[in-house]
Design an enzyme around this catalytic site. Sequence first.
Site, PDB file in Angstrom:
ATOM      1  N   ARG A  30       0.819  -1.219   0.000  1.00  8.63           N
ATOM      2  CA  ARG A  30       0.000   0.000   0.000  1.00  8.63           C
ATOM      3  C   ARG A  30       0.849   1.263   0.000  1.00  8.63           C
ATOM      4  O   ARG A  30       0.454   2.288  -0.548  1.00  8.63           O
ATOM      5  CB  ARG A  30      -0.942  -0.016   1.221  1.00  8.63           C
ATOM      6  N   ILE A  56      -7.602   7.719  -1.263  1.00  5.07           N
ATOM      7  CA  ILE A  56      -7.488   6.255  -1.311  1.00  5.07           C
ATOM      8  C   ILE A  56      -8.301   5.765  -0.120  1.00  5.07           C
ATOM      9  O   ILE A  56      -8.180   6.299   0.983  1.00  5.07           O
ATOM     10  CB  ILE A  56      -6.006   5.802  -1.257  1.00  5.07           C
ATOM     11  N   SER A  57      -9.169   4.773  -0.328  1.00  2.00           N
ATOM     12  CA  SER A  57     -10.090   4.329   0.727  1.00  2.00           C
ATOM     13  C   SER A  57      -9.354   3.681   1.892  1.00  2.00           C
ATOM     14  O   SER A  57      -8.238   3.182   1.755  1.00  2.00           O
ATOM     15  CB  SER A  57     -11.084   3.318   0.166  1.00  2.00           C
ATOM     16  N   GLN A  58     -10.049   3.650   3.023  1.00  2.00           N
ATOM     17  CA  GLN A  58      -9.576   2.926   4.213  1.00  2.00           C
ATOM     18  C   GLN A  58      -9.372   1.444   3.830  1.00  2.00           C
ATOM     19  O   GLN A  58     -10.210   0.875   3.118  1.00  2.00           O
ATOM     20  CB  GLN A  58     -10.692   3.073   5.256  1.00  2.00           C
TER      21      GLN A  58
END
Length: 209
Positions: A30, A56-58
Amino acid sequence: MQRQKMVKDQIEARGINNPDVLRAMLRVEREKFVPAKLKNDAYGDYPLPIGEGQTISQPYIVALMTQLLGPSKDKKILEIGTGSGYQAAVLSEIFGEVYTIEIIPSLAEKAKKRFKELGYLNIYTKTGDGYQGWAEHAPYDGIIVTCASSDIPQPLKDQLKVGGKMVIPVGSGYAQQLEVVTKNKGRYVKRNIVPVMFVPMKNEKGEKY
Ligand code: SAH
């Protein structure tokens, strides 16, 4: 290791149990998808800014949406909202082919470069308005939308296979629901999953859908 801790504490602990999803979340780096100055936050339990006002999503939401698609090597998936490319990379570890569309050209270009550098060979990118889908490669076994729309786009419904599933945040403003829409012969079945907060889906003039 930070990534293993993220998977254990944020993902498994919240009930994600599909082995393919857990494996993919353990594999994708990530930190390679977030801006350099936020690398130390790459495994935090929250979304992060990626430029152009986008996020950017959790990690948990990425894992949940991936699991809801029904992992399987022979599926072809369409993603709307490439953003950093992280969600597409997770999908590419699990599914056969991943098609992804981003409307902001600079983000689309950066993600494309990243996929090349990191060796993701089964991700196909396009710059444009994902509300319209990507008819050329339809139908899809699954469609994942990572920006919120006030309705479920008809072109995406049309491009879903019978028996396929669409995972999409629906609602305007901050009151959105993550929904799973299953296409059965002649009808769609909707299931509400959790309240979520995504950036809005916009058209090429910058107007919200
Ligand atoms: N999946 C991404 C998170 C994306 S944030 C990741 O893993 O990083 C949502 C993205 O949707 C933003 O990059 C935004 O520019 C994009 N977007 C908004 N409206 C869109 C549209 N109509 N078509 C395609 N992408 C869109």
